[in-house]
Structure formats: C-alpha cells, structure tokens
Design a protein around this motif. Structure first.
Motif, PDB file in Angstrom:
ATOM      1  N   ASP A   1       0.830  -1.207   0.000  1.00  0.00           N
ATOM      2  CA  ASP A   1       0.000   0.000   0.000  1.00  0.00           C
ATOM      3  C   ASP A   1       0.868   1.262   0.000  1.00  0.00           C
ATOM      4  O   ASP A   1       0.566   2.236  -0.709  1.00  0.00           O
ATOM      5  CB  ASP A   1      -0.930   0.010   1.211  1.00  0.00           C
ATOM      6  N   LEU A   2       1.921   1.249   0.785  1.00  0.00           N
ATOM      7  CA  LEU A   2       2.831   2.407   0.835  1.00  0.00           C
ATOM      8  C   LEU A   2       3.432   2.677  -0.537  1.00  0.00           C
ATOM      9  O   LEU A   2       3.465   3.824  -1.003  1.00  0.00           O
ATOM     10  CB  LEU A   2       3.945   2.161   1.843  1.00  0.00           C
ATOM     11  N   GLN A   3       3.897   1.628  -1.196  1.00  0.00           N
ATOM     12  CA  GLN A   3       4.512   1.800  -2.506  1.00  0.00           C
ATOM     13  C   GLN A   3       3.493   2.269  -3.529  1.00  0.00           C
ATOM     14  O   GLN A   3       3.779   3.136  -4.364  1.00  0.00           O
ATOM     15  CB  GLN A   3       5.142   0.484  -2.964  1.00  0.00           C
ATOM     16  N   SER A   4       2.275   1.728  -3.463  1.00  0.00           N
ATOM     17  CA  SER A   4       1.226   2.101  -4.410  1.00  0.00           C
ATOM     18  C   SER A   4       0.831   3.568  -4.253  1.00  0.00           C
ATOM     19  O   SER A   4       0.716   4.304  -5.248  1.00  0.00           O
ATOM     20  CB  SER A   4       0.011   1.196  -4.202  1.00  0.00           C
ATOM     21  N   ILE A   5       0.629   3.997  -3.009  1.00  0.00           N
ATOM     22  CA  ILE A   5       0.237   5.391  -2.763  1.00  0.00           C
ATOM     23  C   ILE A   5       1.368   6.335  -3.158  1.00  0.00           C
ATOM     24  O   ILE A   5       1.123   7.418  -3.716  1.00  0.00           O
ATOM     25  CB  ILE A   5      -0.153   5.592  -1.286  1.00  0.00           C
ATOM     26  N   LEU A   6       2.604   5.931  -2.899  1.00  0.00           N
ATOM     27  CA  LEU A   6       3.739   6.780  -3.263  1.00  0.00           C
ATOM     28  C   LEU A   6       3.821   6.955  -4.779  1.00  0.00           C
ATOM     29  O   LEU A   6       4.127   8.054  -5.263  1.00  0.00           O
ATOM     30  CB  LEU A   6       5.035   6.169  -2.740  1.00  0.00           C
ATOM     31  N   ASN A   7       3.536   5.908  -5.526  1.00  0.00           N
ATOM     32  CA  ASN A   7       3.523   6.017  -6.997  1.00  0.00           C
ATOM     33  C   ASN A   7       2.460   7.003  -7.460  1.00  0.00           C
ATOM     34  O   ASN A   7       2.684   7.783  -8.389  1.00  0.00           O
ATOM     35  CB  ASN A   7       3.275   4.644  -7.618  1.00  0.00           C
ATOM     36  N   ILE A   8       1.301   6.970  -6.808  1.00  0.00           N
ATOM     37  CA  ILE A   8       0.223   7.905  -7.156  1.00  0.00           C
ATOM     38  C   ILE A   8       0.652   9.343  -6.856  1.00  0.00           C
ATOM     39  O   ILE A   8       0.387  10.266  -7.642  1.00  0.00           O
ATOM     40  CB  ILE A   8      -1.062   7.550  -6.381  1.00  0.00           C
ATOM     41  N   ILE A   9       1.316   9.549  -5.722  1.00  0.00           N
ATOM     42  CA  ILE A   9       1.796  10.889  -5.360  1.00  0.00           C
ATOM     43  C   ILE A   9       2.773  11.409  -6.406  1.00  0.00           C
ATOM     44  O   ILE A   9       2.692  12.570  -6.831  1.00  0.00           O
ATOM     45  CB  ILE A   9       2.444  10.869  -3.969  1.00  0.00           C
ATOM     46  N   CYS A  10       3.695  10.558  -6.835  1.00  0.00           N
ATOM     47  CA  CYS A  10       4.679  10.978  -7.847  1.00  0.00           C
ATOM     48  C   CYS A  10       3.993  11.316  -9.168  1.00  0.00           C
ATOM     49  O   CYS A  10       4.359  12.292  -9.838  1.00  0.00           O
ATOM     50  CB  CYS A  10       5.717   9.872  -8.049  1.00  0.00           C
ATOM     51  N   ASP A  11       2.984  10.533  -9.551  1.00  0.00           N
ATOM     52  CA  ASP A  11       2.237  10.823 -10.778  1.00  0.00           C
ATOM     53  C   ASP A  11       1.506  12.161 -10.674  1.00  0.00           C
ATOM     54  O   ASP A  11       1.488  12.948 -11.630  1.00  0.00           O
ATOM     55  CB  ASP A  11       1.229   9.705 -11.062  1.00  0.00           C
TER      56      ASP A  11
END
Length: 223
Positions: A132-142
């Motif tokens: 979940d942390l990695q997924s949310i971080l990817n969304i933030i970067c996008d």
C-alpha cells in the motif's frame, strides 16, 4: 482602440481575443504600407506628404505602434489572468488528492510502527502495508508530475518539500519492513534446517528386537 473599449466594457474573453486577432492583422498591414510610404516620401518630390494627420510621418508611426502595444498589453494581461484561473481550477483536485494521499501514508507508517511493538507481528499484514505504501507513493509521484504540467514552478515548489519528506519516510519504512521480513524468513529457514538435522524422538522409527524361539521339545516314540 476597439480592443481597449471592449475591455473597458467588461466584454467576454472571446470577444477580446477576436479583437486582438483583427488588431494583429491591421497592424501588420500598417507596418507594410507605412514602410513603403516612408520610402516614397523620402524623395524630396513628395516632401509635402511627410505629414499624416497633422504629425510627422515618423511620429505618426511611433504613435500607432504605441497604441498597438498598449492594446496588446491589455490583452496579454487578461489572457494571463484567465490562464491562471484555469490552472488553479485544474490544479485544485490534484492538490487535494496529494494532501489526502500524504495523510494516508502518515497513517500507514504509524500503523507499521505500532505493529513492530506487538509481541506477535503479523507478517502478512506488514507485506500488505508495504504494498500500500509503494502504491500510494507512486500515485503521489504521478500527481506531482501532473501538477508540474499545469502549475508554475513556484507553486510546485510550495509542496515539493513536503513530498520529498514523505518519499524519504516511505523508503525508510519499507526498508524497515524488508529487514524484518528477511530476518523472520532466515529464522524460519534455520528452524527447518535444525529439524532436518536433529529429528525428534517421535519421528525415530522403533528398533527391531529379535524374539528367541523356545527350543523344540522332542516327543519320545514308543518302542
């Protein structure tokens, strides 16, 4: 001028844009014609035509150019204001999404930290939290990339520092999870090896013992 008059009447942007388009065409034509006219009146035979609308030809040209630049400045100002409002409207949802996702990451990191305090840590839950942390971080970067395409760099910089901090926090948390999972896997593996090397007594097959037979008794025969 027509464009400034439209601006003073609070006309819609589309009207101002059409007026600016017409002004550009008129000014371009003026520049071409004026250049030819100045060339003609440079001849002394046409010296009497060097005055236009009571002004010297050079002064007249400069005044027309000044009026054009004033009108264009008004249009550019209006256009810039409208574009800024459009960017703000587009950036609004992106900024809200960024704020919500940053809050979610802070909550997840708190959950992970609390998990490590438990006597029995749920490794499956830790793996899910890590994903979940990695997924949310990817969304933030996008979303940061999207914000950079619609906002000025100055506006992006206002949130960049907070995003950089959350990226570091996520990486540290994921590293902590990875180290813990690695240690647990290594521990379980060592137990398997130990069990394979030293089997328990319950798994040891019983020793076979031979049971002696009683000597065969011979039966006497009758004479």
């Amino acid at each position: 001028m027509c464009l400034i008059g439209a601006y003073n009447r609070d006309c819609e942007y589309d009207i101002l844009k059409d007026s600016m388009f017409e002004l550009e065409k008129v000014f371009d034509d003026f520049c071409v014609i004026n250049e030819e006219y100045e060339l003609i009146v440079s001849d002394e035979k046409y010296a009497e035509h060097r005055v236009v609308n009571g002004e010297d030809i050079m002064t007249y040209r400069d005044n027309v150019k000044r009026c054009y630049e004033e009108a264009r400045s008004v249009f550019v100002s209006v256009k810039t204001t409208i574009e800024q409002k459009a960017r703000q409207q587009s950036a609004g949802p992106v900024k809200v999404a960024l704020k919500n996702d940053i809050c979610r990451i802070h909550e997840l990191i708190t959950v992970v930290d609390e998990s490590f305090k438990l006597e029995n840590v749920n490794m499956a839950a830790l793996q899910l939290d890590k994903n979940d942390l990695q997924s949310i971080l990817n969304i933030i970067c996008d979303n940061m990339a999207k914000l950079g395409s619609i906002e000025t760099q100055e506006q992006v910089n206002l949130i960049q520092e907070e995003v950089d901090a959350i990226i570091r926090a996520v990486y540290n948390c994921i590293r902590k999870i990875n180290l813990f999972l690695h240690e647990q896997q290594a521990f379980v593996k060592s137990l398997h090896i130990e069990n394979a090397t030293f089997p328990s007594e319950t798994n040891t097959p019983p020793l076979r013992t031979s049971t002696p037979y009683s000597p065969r008794r011979s039966t006497p025969t009758s004479p």
